[in-house]
Each structure stands twice: as structure tokens, then as C-alpha cells.
Design a protein around this motif. Structure first.
Motif, PDB file in Angstrom:
ATOM      1  N   VAL A 134      33.087  -8.155  83.821  1.00 11.33           N
ATOM      2  CA  VAL A 134      33.126  -7.956  82.364  1.00 11.33           C
ATOM      3  C   VAL A 134      34.505  -7.442  81.968  1.00 11.33           C
ATOM      4  O   VAL A 134      35.101  -7.904  80.994  1.00 11.33           O
ATOM      5  CB  VAL A 134      32.004  -6.982  81.936  1.00 11.33           C
ATOM      6  N   PRO A 159      23.475 -12.009  87.381  1.00 14.81           N
ATOM      7  CA  PRO A 159      22.607 -10.976  87.938  1.00 14.81           C
ATOM      8  C   PRO A 159      22.133 -11.383  89.329  1.00 14.81           C
ATOM      9  O   PRO A 159      21.910 -12.557  89.604  1.00 14.81           O
ATOM     10  CB  PRO A 159      21.426 -10.930  86.967  1.00 14.81           C
ATOM     11  N   TYR A 219      22.694  -3.821  87.362  1.00 13.87           N
ATOM     12  CA  TYR A 219      23.452  -4.993  86.905  1.00 13.87           C
ATOM     13  C   TYR A 219      24.693  -4.551  86.153  1.00 13.87           C
ATOM     14  O   TYR A 219      25.792  -5.063  86.367  1.00 13.87           O
ATOM     15  CB  TYR A 219      22.573  -5.875  86.017  1.00 13.87           C
ATOM     16  N   LEU A 220      24.518  -3.559  85.269  1.00 10.46           N
ATOM     17  CA  LEU A 220      25.641  -3.057  84.485  1.00 10.46           C
ATOM     18  C   LEU A 220      26.775  -2.601  85.404  1.00 10.46           C
ATOM     19  O   LEU A 220      27.926  -2.990  85.238  1.00 10.46           O
ATOM     20  CB  LEU A 220      25.172  -1.898  83.601  1.00 10.46           C
ATOM     21  N   THR A 278      26.156  -6.180  78.877  1.00 10.08           N
ATOM     22  CA  THR A 278      25.501  -5.663  80.085  1.00 10.08           C
ATOM     23  C   THR A 278      24.184  -4.952  79.803  1.00 10.08           C
ATOM     24  O   THR A 278      23.466  -4.618  80.746  1.00 10.08           O
ATOM     25  CB  THR A 278      26.425  -4.680  80.824  1.00 10.08           C
ATOM     26  N   CYS A 320      31.847 -12.815  77.037  1.00  7.72           N
ATOM     27  CA  CYS A 320      32.957 -11.906  77.322  1.00  7.72           C
ATOM     28  C   CYS A 320      34.304 -12.591  77.092  1.00  7.72           C
ATOM     29  O   CYS A 320      35.236 -11.992  76.560  1.00  7.72           O
ATOM     30  CB  CYS A 320      32.896 -11.400  78.763  1.00  7.72           C
ATOM     31  N   VAL A 373      29.073 -11.274  86.842  1.00  5.48           N
ATOM     32  CA  VAL A 373      28.221 -11.242  85.646  1.00  5.48           C
ATOM     33  C   VAL A 373      26.901 -11.957  85.898  1.00  5.48           C
ATOM     34  O   VAL A 373      25.991 -11.869  85.078  1.00  5.48           O
ATOM     35  CB  VAL A 373      28.890 -11.892  84.412  1.00  5.48           C
ATOM     36  N   ALA A 432      28.297  -5.593  87.325  1.00  2.00           N
ATOM     37  CA  ALA A 432      29.005  -6.586  86.509  1.00  2.00           C
ATOM     38  C   ALA A 432      30.307  -6.037  85.925  1.00  2.00           C
ATOM     39  O   ALA A 432      31.123  -6.805  85.420  1.00  2.00           O
ATOM     40  CB  ALA A 432      28.098  -7.080  85.385  1.00  2.00           C
ATOM     41  N   LEU A 433      30.518  -4.715  85.984  1.00  3.92           N
ATOM     42  CA  LEU A 433      31.681  -4.114  85.302  1.00  3.92           C
ATOM     43  C   LEU A 433      33.030  -4.774  85.625  1.00  3.92           C
ATOM     44  O   LEU A 433      33.792  -5.069  84.706  1.00  3.92           O
ATOM     45  CB  LEU A 433      31.761  -2.611  85.606  1.00  3.92           C
ATOM     46  N   VAL A 441      30.936  -4.445  75.655  1.00  5.19           N
ATOM     47  CA  VAL A 441      30.422  -4.198  77.007  1.00  5.19           C
ATOM     48  C   VAL A 441      28.915  -3.943  76.946  1.00  5.19           C
ATOM     49  O   VAL A 441      28.144  -4.501  77.743  1.00  5.19           O
ATOM     50  CB  VAL A 441      31.143  -2.987  77.648  1.00  5.19           C
ATOM     51  N   VAL A 465      26.636 -14.412  79.388  1.00  2.90           N
ATOM     52  CA  VAL A 465      27.485 -13.224  79.455  1.00  2.90           C
ATOM     53  C   VAL A 465      28.930 -13.615  79.771  1.00  2.90           C
ATOM     54  O   VAL A 465      29.875 -13.105  79.168  1.00  2.90           O
ATOM     55  CB  VAL A 465      26.935 -12.218  80.496  1.00  2.90           C
TER      56      VAL A 465
END
Lengths: 285, 324
Positions: B204, B263, B196-197, B140, B105, B261, B200-201, B136, B101
């Protein structure tokens, strides 16, 4: 019918240089316009402005949209081929067709597949395995299957051999162009497009130095070949350009009286490339 | 969103999968395969060494008797050990996912500018916001889903290998497997993806912003900028102005911005102080009831909001960056 593109007072300054200097022009539907100029004259900048890829000063209307603010809508009706090398190298023919078919509302899949069937391209072939000529065939098949009102071609045949180049323009004319479509093309290979153009635009140092349709060009510009004895007299009429061939002089005139010139020697219509060279004289000096 | 927008988004994400099949699909599969292979090799080595030294673990049915004699508490420990075996496969995949990831990105909005294929993508009627959103979603949602499902399959195979091995030693396989909680493990892993999404924002967002903005070497910019700022902050003791220790900057800006990013970092770093793990000790901290306590942490939400801001920046640069 209203104009496809209306530009007025278009200017674009990069850090060091003025790429477009207060340019104004108008392009009508159903035309094939050749935008021709030396390297760095501002051709690509003008196209980028039309496509909403760059910011600029002045006002520009493309198909009723402002390319700065309504780019997403505009791209539904405009297609462009930047140059040979812009298709992503990882994509397969099948994937490219699938993708465009599903994101472009004006794409006609059957048409595209018919175009592809005339080539040697295989569905599982990746762009990185293709020659430049094949990449252009794929790109052209994708673009010609889109029912767009404006097609922009920026050096579309750069680096292709003559067979591909001829075929490219032939396909465009036979299978794509009609009175509802407009094509703008920039190229250095002037000889190959001059027979298909309806309009000619010369651009130099960010300014448009010639904007005329081909009939006007034919009326305005005359070439006359004279022997050495009449050379002085011809020179007195202030030609645009002069060159020597086999002991004779060829003079290029802009807006001179046809009858007068006929008395001096053999007159003919100048080629676009001769006109270009004469107009751009001293650009790189 | 209407149907056309959904369809476009589906194809945009599919496009990402086509381009990054190696990272999104093959990386977890190969990692899982290597993990299983190492396990099998380990077991075979142990068996060979054991046989050479004349040890046959549980041959007389002793192991079976041990299990039969276990009380409920002991049995739950066996179940716990089996759950750990299942999670352990995921552990390796998570590290790989983090790297995939991260680098995805960084390249997502840069690679096509470098090879100029951006001019093809930009010739299609797709908004720059949709393009960035599709990246995105790929990072994610798509990548974690593939990793988690691979992890689940690998985990199940891992259990099966353990069970089969033990069955050679006279232990009843199915009885043992019933002690594990594969469905709970699956549920916990899949359920972790939305968390996680959110977590991680900011990472990301930052990486995509660098990817859309940098004229070259986005990796260097993405890493060097926060680290250099951190050094300056440390050197001049700027955090003192806010009554915060210097470490605050490193922890909340540098580490949070770059490594979210990966997890699980949310569960490790996301809490201010301790959080209460309910249930019996063991792998219960992976239960969604526990992991989702992160939702109460302002760290998560502030990060998510900043992440959205960074993404807006990425969209802006995607729209106006003019260098191809």
C-alpha cells in the motif's frame, strides 16, 4: 488592522523560467484586489505561493501564518476557487455539501442551502451532469457559506457565458464581501471586474509593474483625445501610449499635469483594459 | 486524536467510499452473486443430467442412512467439507479484493491530480497526512470489511443452497448444517483483517507513493521500477555481494512490494520455512491461532516499518508535488 498578506522578496524559479522575480507587496483587509497580467506572467504562481501549494524563496505572511509550514491552519481561514473545472466529477451536490459541512469548522450549512435554492441544482445531481456555469454556482455556494477572511479566485469565470459571469460577481458583492473580508482575483476579463476592484496590481514577467488603489489609478493615469493639429505637441509630453480613433489621437499619460492636458483636448479616465494594454505593450513580441 | 480529527477521518473515508463505490461495494457483491449463480447452475445441471440418466442420488433414504452410520471422525469431515464450501466463496472475493485494492492505491493520489480536483480538496482545511491516512484506511480496513461481510453472507447462502439441494435427496438439512462451523469461519475471516493491514502496508505504501509521485502512468512506474531493478540485480548478480541468492530480491522486494495487497499472501509467503499448524487437519490453518503465527515473522514487521516510511514519502509528495 494588520495586513492580510505581506510578501517580501518573493521569488520562484521553475526549471526554465523565473516565474516570480523578487516580488514584494502588501494587501490590507477589506480590499478587492485584481491581480492582472498576461499569460505566463506569474499570477498563478503568486496565488499558489499564497495558498502554500508551492515552495518559494523569500518571506510571505498570510493572515499571520507561513503558508509553507502552517498550511493546514491557514486553509481554515482561506478559500479559493481555482477555476471552473476543479470540482470532482463524481460528486453529487448533496455529498459536496455534506462533506464540506463536516470537515470545515467555519461552514454554514443553512447559508449554503439558501444559495443553492436560488439555482437549478438538484441534491442528487452529479458534477459531471452539470454545465460549467452550474459547477461554478455550486462551488460559489460552498465557498460563500464559509466564513473565511481571504478568498482567492483564479480565473473563476473562464469559459462561462455573460449571464453566469455577471451573476458570479454580483453574488460575491451582495452576499459575501464585507469590510472583514479580502478578495484577490485574477482574470483576463478585465472589463467585468474593474468596477468592483478597490486595488489594482499588474504583473509582468514575474515582476509587479503597478500596485495602486483605484483612486490613485484615477489620479495618476489620464487619457486625452486630441485633434491632428495638436498631436505633435502632445507627443512631446511623452505619453505612455497612443492610438488613433476616427482621425483623432488618444494619448495615455502617467502622472502628467491635468491642467496642461485639459488645454490639449478632452480628458477622461482610462479603462483598466486600456491601461493594461498600454502597460503590457511588447510582452509577446 | 480528538473528536474533530475522528470526525474528519470518518468523512474522508466516507468520501473514498462515495468515489469508489464500484470497487469497494459492487465488485464484491457482483462477484458473490456470480459465484452463487454458477453454483446454482452447476447443481441444476447435475440434477438434470442425473435425472436424464435415471440416477436419483439418495432417493431411498440411503444417504441419510450413510450419515446416520458415520462416526465422529467422518462427521467432522462433513463439517470440514461444509467449511470449505463457505471459505470457497471467500477465495474468489479475495482475488477480487486484491485487484481492487491494488488499483485503488495506484489511483488514490493520482486521479485527482490528473483531473485537477486536488485543487478543490486542497482548498479545505485537511492535512495531507489525514488525506493519505484516509486512503490507507479505505484500502486496508474498509475494503476488506466489505469483502469479508459479503463473503460471509455468500458463504451462508452457499451452505443453504447445498443443504436445500441435499434435502431433495432425503438428507436432513439442519442436522447437516450443525456439522459446519459458520461462526468459527466468520470469526477467522474477520479476525484476519488486522493481519492483512499489517502485511499489506509495504505494498500500500509503495503504490500510494507512486500514486503521489508519478507525473503520469503510475501503474507503469509502480511495476516497472521494481521489475527493472530486479532484472539489473539478476543480470549483475548484485545479491551475491550480500551472500544472498538473486531470488531473494525477487521474493522479498518485487513480490512483497507489489503483491502484498492480495490477502493471504502473508500466510503463503510470509514464513521462513515451515510453521506448525495446530489442531486437526482441514481448514484449521485458517484459525487465527495459526494465521497469527505470522506476527512472529520479522518479514511482517520489517515490511510494516518500510511501509510506514513509504507512506511518509507519499505524504511529502502529496504536500509538495506541484503540477496541477
Amino acid at each position: 488592522m494588520s495586513a492580510v498578506i505581506t510578501a517580501s522578496g518573493l521569488s520562484k524559479r521553475y526549471k526554465s523560467a523565473l516565474a516570480l522575480d523578487n516580488v514584494s507587496f502588501q494587501i490590507e483587509p477589506g480590499r478587492i484586489v485584481g491581480l492582472i497580467g498576461p499569460n505566463g506572467a506569474g499570477k498563478t504562481t503568486a496565488l499558489k505561493a499564497i495558498l502554500g501549494l508551492t515552495d518559494f524563496d523569500g518571506s510571505l505572511n498570510v493572515l499571520g501564518y507561513d503558508p509553507r509550514k502552517q498550511r493546514d491552519k491557514l486553509m481554515g481561514e482561506v478559500c479559493f476557487i481555482a477555476d471552473v473545472a476543479v470540482l470532482p466529477r463524481w460528486i453529487k451536490v448533496r455529498q459536496a455539501v455534506d462533506f464540506v459541512a463536516n470537515v470545515h469548522p467555519r461552514f454554514n450549512r443553512a447559508k449554503c442551502e439558501a444559495f443553492l435554492a436560488r439555482t437549478k441544482l438538484q441534491p442528487e445531481q452529479r458534477v459531471r451532469q452539470m454545465s460549467k456555469g452550474m459547477i461554478v454556482q455550486l462551488h460559489l455556494a460552498l465557498v460563500m457559506a464559509i466564513d473565511a477572511r481571504l478568498l482567492i479566485l483564479d480565473e473563476p469565470t473562464l469559459g462561462l457565458d455573460i449571464l453566469y459571469r455577471k451573476q458570479f460577481y454580483q453574488n460575491l458583492l451582495e452576499d459575501y464581501f464585507d469590510e472583514n473580508k479580502t478578495i484577490i482575483v485574477t482574470t483576463h476579463q478585465v472589463e467585468e471586474v474593474e468596477h468592483i476592484l478597490t486595488d489594482l496590481m499588474f504583473i509582468r514577467d514575474g515582476r509587479i509593474v503597478l500596485d495602486a488603489d483605484m483612486d490613485t489609478v484615477g489620479d495618476r493615469f489620464i487619457e486625452v483625445m486630441v485633434g491632428a493639429d495638436k498631436a505633435e505637441a502632445t507627443r512631446a509630453l511623452k505619453p505612455l501610449d497612443e492610438r488613433q480613433v476616427f482621425g483623432k489621437s488618444i494619448f495615455l499619460f502617467d502622472g502628467a499635469d491635468r491642467a496642461t492636458l485639459e488645454q490639449l483636448g478632452e480628458i477622461r479616465r482610462p479603462s483598466v483594459s486600456d491601461l493594461f494594454v498600454a502597460t503590457m505593450k511588447g510582452t509577446y513580441a | 486524536m480528538n473528536t474533530t480529527a475522528w470526525k474528519t477521518m470518518y468523512w474522508l473515508v466516507k468520501r473514498e467510499f462515495w468515489e469508489h463505490r464500484g470497487g469497494f461495494f459492487w465488485a464484491p457483491i457482483v462477484t458473490g452473486g456470480v459465484f452463487l449463480l454458477l453454483n446454482i447452475m452447476g447443481i441444476i445441471t447435475a440434477e438434470v443430467v442425473g435425472a436424464r440418466h435415471g440416477i436419483n442420488f439418495g432417493a431411498s433414504g440411503g444417504l441419510q442412512r450413510v450419515i446416520a452410520d458415520m462416526d465422529a471422525g467422518d462427521l467432522s469431515k462433513v463439517g470440514f467439507a461444509l467449511d470449505v464450501a463457505m471459505y470457497s466463496a471467500m477465495g474468489l472475493l479475495i482475488v477480487v479484493l486484491g485487484f481492487v485494492v491494488f488499483f485503488y492505491c495506484l489511483g488514490a493520489l493520482y486521479d485527482d491530480r490528473r483531473d485537477r480536483s486536488i485543487l478543490f480538496w486542497k482548498s479545505l482545511p485537511i492535512s495531507d497526512a489525514s488525506t493519505v491516512l484516509s486512503k490507507v484506511v479505505s484500502a486496508t480496513v474498509l475494503a476488506p470489511i466489505v469483502a469479508v461481510f459479503t463473503g460471509i453472507v455468500v458463504g451462508m447462502l452457499q451452505l443453504l443452497i447445498l443443504a436445500v439441494t441435499l434435502s431433495f435427496h432425503g438428507v436432513n438439512v439442519w442436522q447437516l448444517l450443525l456439522l459446519a462451523h459458520p461462526f468459527r469461519v466468520m470469526f477467522n475471516l474477520v479476525g484476519y483483517i488486522p493481519l492483512y493491514l499489517l502485511w499489506a502496508l509495504p505494498s500500500v505504501g509503495w503504490l500510494l507513493l507512486c500514486s503521489a509521485w508519478a507525473r503520469n502512468k503510475p501503474f507503469l512506474w509502480a511495476v516497472a521500477l521494481p521489475v527493472a531493478t530486479g532484472l539489473l540485480v539478476s543480470w549483475f548478480g548484485i545479491m551475491g555481494l550480500f551472500d544472498l541468492p538473486t531470488i531473494w530480491f525477487w521474493k522479498n522486494i518485487v513480490q512483497r512490494g507489489l503483491f502484498s495487497v492480495f490477502p493471504g499472501t502473508g500466510s503463503v509467503f510470509g514464513h521462513q520455512g515451515d510453521f506448525a499448524v495446530s489442531g486437526t487437519p482441514g481448514m484449521d490453518f485458517m484459525d487465527l491461532g495459526n494465521t497469527y503465527q505470522l506476527l512472529a515473522s520479522p518479514n511482517l514487521w520489517i515490511g510494516a516499518v518500510i511501509g510506514l516510511g513509504l507512506l511518509a514519502g507519499a505524504v511529502w509528495f502529496r504536500r509538495w508535488r506541484d503540477d496541477s
